[in-house]
Enzyme design. Structure first.
Site, PDB file in Angstrom:
ATOM      1  N   THR A 181     -40.065  41.725  16.398  1.00 60.73           N
ATOM      2  CA  THR A 181     -40.144  41.597  14.950  1.00 60.73           C
ATOM      3  C   THR A 181     -39.478  42.781  14.276  1.00 60.73           C
ATOM      4  O   THR A 181     -39.798  43.933  14.572  1.00 60.73           O
ATOM      5  CB  THR A 181     -41.579  41.423  14.402  1.00 60.73           C
ATOM      6  OG1 THR A 181     -41.523  41.501  12.973  1.00 60.73           O
ATOM      7  CG2 THR A 181     -42.575  42.440  14.895  1.00 60.73           C
TER       8      THR A 181
ATOM      9  N   ASP B  80     -40.098  43.493  11.469  1.00 62.30           N
ATOM     10  CA  ASP B  80     -41.140  44.056  10.601  1.00 62.30           C
ATOM     11  C   ASP B  80     -41.885  45.214  11.272  1.00 62.30           C
ATOM     12  O   ASP B  80     -42.543  45.995  10.594  1.00 62.30           O
ATOM     13  CB  ASP B  80     -42.153  42.972  10.202  1.00 62.30           C
ATOM     14  CG  ASP B  80     -41.516  41.838   9.420  1.00 62.30           C
ATOM     15  OD1 ASP B  80     -40.318  41.948   9.080  1.00 62.30           O
ATOM     16  OD2 ASP B  80     -42.201  40.827   9.166  1.00 62.30           O
TER      17      ASP B  80
ATOM     18  N   MET C 114     -36.467  43.552   3.930  1.00 65.01           N
ATOM     19  CA  MET C 114     -37.530  42.662   4.426  1.00 65.01           C
ATOM     20  C   MET C 114     -38.695  43.494   4.983  1.00 65.01           C
ATOM     21  O   MET C 114     -38.660  44.718   4.947  1.00 65.01           O
ATOM     22  CB  MET C 114     -36.976  41.755   5.516  1.00 65.01           C
ATOM     23  CG  MET C 114     -36.181  40.587   5.000  1.00 65.01           C
ATOM     24  SD  MET C 114     -35.656  39.556   6.399  1.00 65.01           S
ATOM     25  CE  MET C 114     -35.201  38.067   5.529  1.00 65.01           C
TER      26      MET C 114
ATOM     27  N   ARG D  76     -42.131  41.973   4.881  1.00 61.34           N
ATOM     28  CA  ARG D  76     -43.384  41.358   4.423  1.00 61.34           C
ATOM     29  C   ARG D  76     -44.425  42.367   3.972  1.00 61.34           C
ATOM     30  O   ARG D  76     -44.200  43.059   3.013  1.00 61.34           O
ATOM     31  CB  ARG D  76     -43.952  40.494   5.540  1.00 61.34           C
ATOM     32  CG  ARG D  76     -43.605  39.061   5.334  1.00 61.34           C
ATOM     33  CD  ARG D  76     -44.497  38.161   6.151  1.00 61.34           C
ATOM     34  NE  ARG D  76     -43.799  36.919   6.359  1.00 61.34           N
ATOM     35  CZ  ARG D  76     -43.567  36.362   7.531  1.00 61.34           C
ATOM     36  NH1 ARG D  76     -44.010  36.928   8.627  1.00 61.34           N
ATOM     37  NH2 ARG D  76     -42.918  35.237   7.611  1.00 61.34           N
TER      38      ARG D  76
ATOM     39  N   LEU E 138     -28.847  39.639   6.409  1.00 59.46           N
ATOM     40  CA  LEU E 138     -27.876  40.591   6.965  1.00 59.46           C
ATOM     41  C   LEU E 138     -28.559  41.648   7.819  1.00 59.46           C
ATOM     42  O   LEU E 138     -28.029  42.081   8.840  1.00 59.46           O
ATOM     43  CB  LEU E 138     -27.095  41.266   5.833  1.00 59.46           C
ATOM     44  CG  LEU E 138     -26.228  40.330   4.984  1.00 59.46           C
ATOM     45  CD1 LEU E 138     -25.644  41.080   3.799  1.00 59.46           C
ATOM     46  CD2 LEU E 138     -25.120  39.722   5.824  1.00 59.46           C
ATOM     47  N   GLN E 139     -29.758  42.079   7.383  1.00 62.85           N
ATOM     48  CA  GLN E 139     -30.422  43.183   8.082  1.00 62.85           C
ATOM     49  C   GLN E 139     -30.987  42.756   9.436  1.00 62.85           C
ATOM     50  O   GLN E 139     -31.245  43.590  10.286  1.00 62.85           O
ATOM     51  CB  GLN E 139     -31.531  43.784   7.223  1.00 62.85           C
ATOM     52  CG  GLN E 139     -32.705  42.865   6.976  1.00 62.85           C
ATOM     53  CD  GLN E 139     -33.460  43.162   5.706  1.00 62.85           C
ATOM     54  OE1 GLN E 139     -34.147  44.162   5.614  1.00 62.85           O
ATOM     55  NE2 GLN E 139     -33.334  42.286   4.717  1.00 62.85           N
ATOM     56  N   ARG E 140     -31.231  41.460   9.632  1.00 63.81           N
ATOM     57  CA  ARG E 140     -31.843  41.077  10.911  1.00 63.81           C
ATOM     58  C   ARG E 140     -30.855  40.397  11.863  1.00 63.81           C
ATOM     59  O   ARG E 140     -31.229  40.012  12.965  1.00 63.81           O
ATOM     60  CB  ARG E 140     -33.104  40.245  10.700  1.00 63.81           C
ATOM     61  CG  ARG E 140     -32.897  38.884  10.125  1.00 63.81           C
ATOM     62  CD  ARG E 140     -34.219  38.141   9.993  1.00 63.81           C
ATOM     63  NE  ARG E 140     -33.966  36.750   9.721  1.00 63.81           N
ATOM     64  CZ  ARG E 140     -34.858  35.896   9.277  1.00 63.81           C
ATOM     65  NH1 ARG E 140     -36.102  36.284   9.036  1.00 63.81           N
ATOM     66  NH2 ARG E 140     -34.544  34.646   9.062  1.00 63.81           N
TER      67      ARG E 140
HETATM   68  O1  F6P Z   1     -40.255  37.446  10.750  1.00 62.60           O
HETATM   69  C1  F6P Z   1     -40.032  38.525   9.953  1.00 62.60           C
HETATM   70  C2  F6P Z   1     -39.228  38.212   8.721  1.00 62.60           C
HETATM   71  O2  F6P Z   1     -37.890  38.532   8.959  1.00 62.60           O
HETATM   72  C3  F6P Z   1     -39.799  38.923   7.494  1.00 62.60           C
HETATM   73  O3  F6P Z   1     -39.361  40.244   7.378  1.00 62.60           O
HETATM   74  C4  F6P Z   1     -39.361  38.032   6.370  1.00 62.60           C
HETATM   75  O4  F6P Z   1     -40.194  38.125   5.258  1.00 62.60           O
HETATM   76  C5  F6P Z   1     -39.478  36.693   6.992  1.00 62.60           C
HETATM   77  O5  F6P Z   1     -39.268  36.839   8.364  1.00 62.60           O
HETATM   78  C6  F6P Z   1     -38.500  35.695   6.447  1.00 62.60           C
HETATM   79  O6  F6P Z   1     -38.775  34.477   6.995  1.00 62.60           O
HETATM   80  P1  F6P Z   1     -37.794  33.235   7.008  1.00 62.60           P
HETATM   81  O7  F6P Z   1     -36.705  33.521   7.982  1.00 62.60           O
HETATM   82  O8  F6P Z   1     -38.655  32.117   7.457  1.00 62.60           O
HETATM   83  O9  F6P Z   1     -37.275  33.097   5.617  1.00 62.60           O
END
Ligand code: F6P
Length: 415
Positions: free
Chosen positions: A143, A145, A189, A191, A300-302
């Site tokens: 994650t 997060d 991001m 959460r 972009l960040q993930r």
């Molecule tokens: O799973 C973590 C995350 O990347 C959070 O940081 C973000 O709020 C959420 O997923 C976004 O979810 P989705 O891809 O379902 O929009």
């Protein structure tokens, strides 16, 4: 210990990261090489792949192509956000999962994801234990997060943190070029946990970064924020702010909800956040009349594999590998996690196992002592924690100047 012979199934779930495939590859490669594991399946879109009898046969992939998974962002097997019901209320899904396990003689279940995915893994693990079906269930963390309990850090976090720190350093340069002034607001991001947003402080550590950083661990006050921005802008003719998507007021209302009262929710009940940078930029423009830009880093960040931390990639692979090795050695009902050690001052990451019951659905927040007393900045403790994790540049292969990512055949499995 008797050797448990049978097939293994690996799934990815929840929001992806730029290194989640490194973990999946660690698990798949190790499982394909194991004498105990007879076949290796991938779930198409996580647990839905099992419920829909939609598995892919990983042995049909070319091993050299498969190796590109280590450097390919996002969930190559496909992901889902699917909440399994409480089995005491409705066993339908679990009965179906057991049926599919029996159909393919699945004795090893690996689930790669964050809090919600550990909830799924935990529920399946407990169901199999209760029903006497021998199956080793292991969670492989993922994650951006960084909010899974127990583990020192989570695969995926460091690469996203490195991207954020790099982006803030770059945006700092761009947002300060004009003599006419500008206010810039970047949204990260994460959460309910501020780990990712805190990574913006790495830019400050390098000398030029954000003026203000807001994490969801502290209540956000719009009036106080506005006053701070005005003060900084008056003094410097520029102000760079980094905010977490999950900042909320003292009543718990997300600031992002001020703009969008009807936020969509996923099956776990999480609001789909976003839109905060645009909202705040618009609001601050109204208050100051300054030129303001809102930048939402969003996906972009993930998925920024080009900016991934090699430490993160290697540790992610290690987590997948360790899940399989431990399961074959008789361990079940655990999540693989990390414990940090310093050997002669050098950071070292060790594997540690955590009970699925503990990690499922618990969120780990940024410690308050790492947040400054005004709640708008990050302390050195976080920098010391984060720096070792972002070391090393990805060894991504480039062809024609562009990244070479994996292309899976995804051959449907037969029983
Ligand atoms: O799973 C973590 C995350 O990347 C959070 O940081 C973000 O709020 C959420 O997923 C976004 O979810 P989705 O891809 O379902 O929009």
């Amino acid at each position: 210990m008797s050797i448990l012979k049978g097939a293994a199934v690996i799934g990815q779930s929840g929001g992806p990261s730029s290194v989640i495939n490194a973990s999946a590859y660690g698990a798949i490669k190790t499982a394909l090489e194991s004498d105990a594991i007879t076949r290796v399946f991938g779930m198409c879109n996580g647990i839905k792949g099992i419920l829909e009898d939609n598995l892919m046969d990983m042995s049909k992939e070319d091993p050299e192509e498969l190796a590109f998974m280590k450097y390919t962002p996002s969930s190559a097997l496909g992901s889902c956000r699917y909440k399994l019901k409480d089995p005491d209320e409705d066993e339908t899904d679990y009965i179906r999962i057991l049926e599919i396990f029996k159909k393919y003689d699945i004795r090893y279940f690996f689930y790669n994801g964050g809090n919600d995915s550990m909830d799924t893994c935990n529920k399946i693990s407990k169901f199999m234990l209760r029903n006497g079906y021998e199956c080793r269930c292991m969670g492989i963390p993922k994650t951006i997060d960084n909010d899974l309990a127990g583990t020192d850090h989570c695969p995926g976090f460091a690469s996203a943190a490195k991207y954020i720190a790099t982006s803030v350093m770059e945006v700092y340069r761009d947002s300060t070029v004009y003599d006419t002034g500008m206010i810039t607001i970047i949204e990260c991001m994460g959460r309910h946990a501020g780990w990712l947003t805190a990574a913006a402080a790495l830019a400050n550590y390098k000398g030029r970064g954000a003026d203000l950083i807001y994490l969801p661990e502290v209540d956000f006050d719009l009036a106080k924020f506005t006053a701070k921005v005005k003060e900084i802008y008056a003094a410097k003719k520029k102000c760079l702010v980094v905010v977490s998507e999950g900042i909320h007021d003292k009543d718990g209302t997300f600031i992002a909800e001020y703009a969008n009262k009807n936020m969509a929710k996923d099956s776990f009940g999480h609001a789909q956040l976003g839109g905060l940078a645009a909202y705040l930029a618009n609001y601050i423009k109204g208050e100051t009349g300054a030129k303001v830009r809102g930048i939402e880093l969003s996906l972009l960040q993930r998925c920024a594999a080009h900016c991934a931390s090699q430490t993160d990639i290697d540790e992610s692979f290690m987590a997948g590998e360790a899940a399989v090795v431990n399961a074959v050695n008789g361990i079940t009902d655990k999540m693989v996690g990390f414990e940090r050690e310093y050997v002669n001052g050098q950071y070292k990451c060790n594997v540690k196992l955590f009970d699925l019951t503990i990690v499922a659905n618990t969120e780990k927040k940024v410690p308050l002592e790492w947040i400054n007393k005004d709640g708008d900045g990050v302390e050195q403790g976080f920098i010391d924690y984060c720096l070792p994790l972002i070391q090393g540049q990805t060894k991504l292969t480039y062809v024609d100047g562009l990244p070479r990512f994996v292309e899976l055949k995804k051959v449907k499995a037969e029983a």
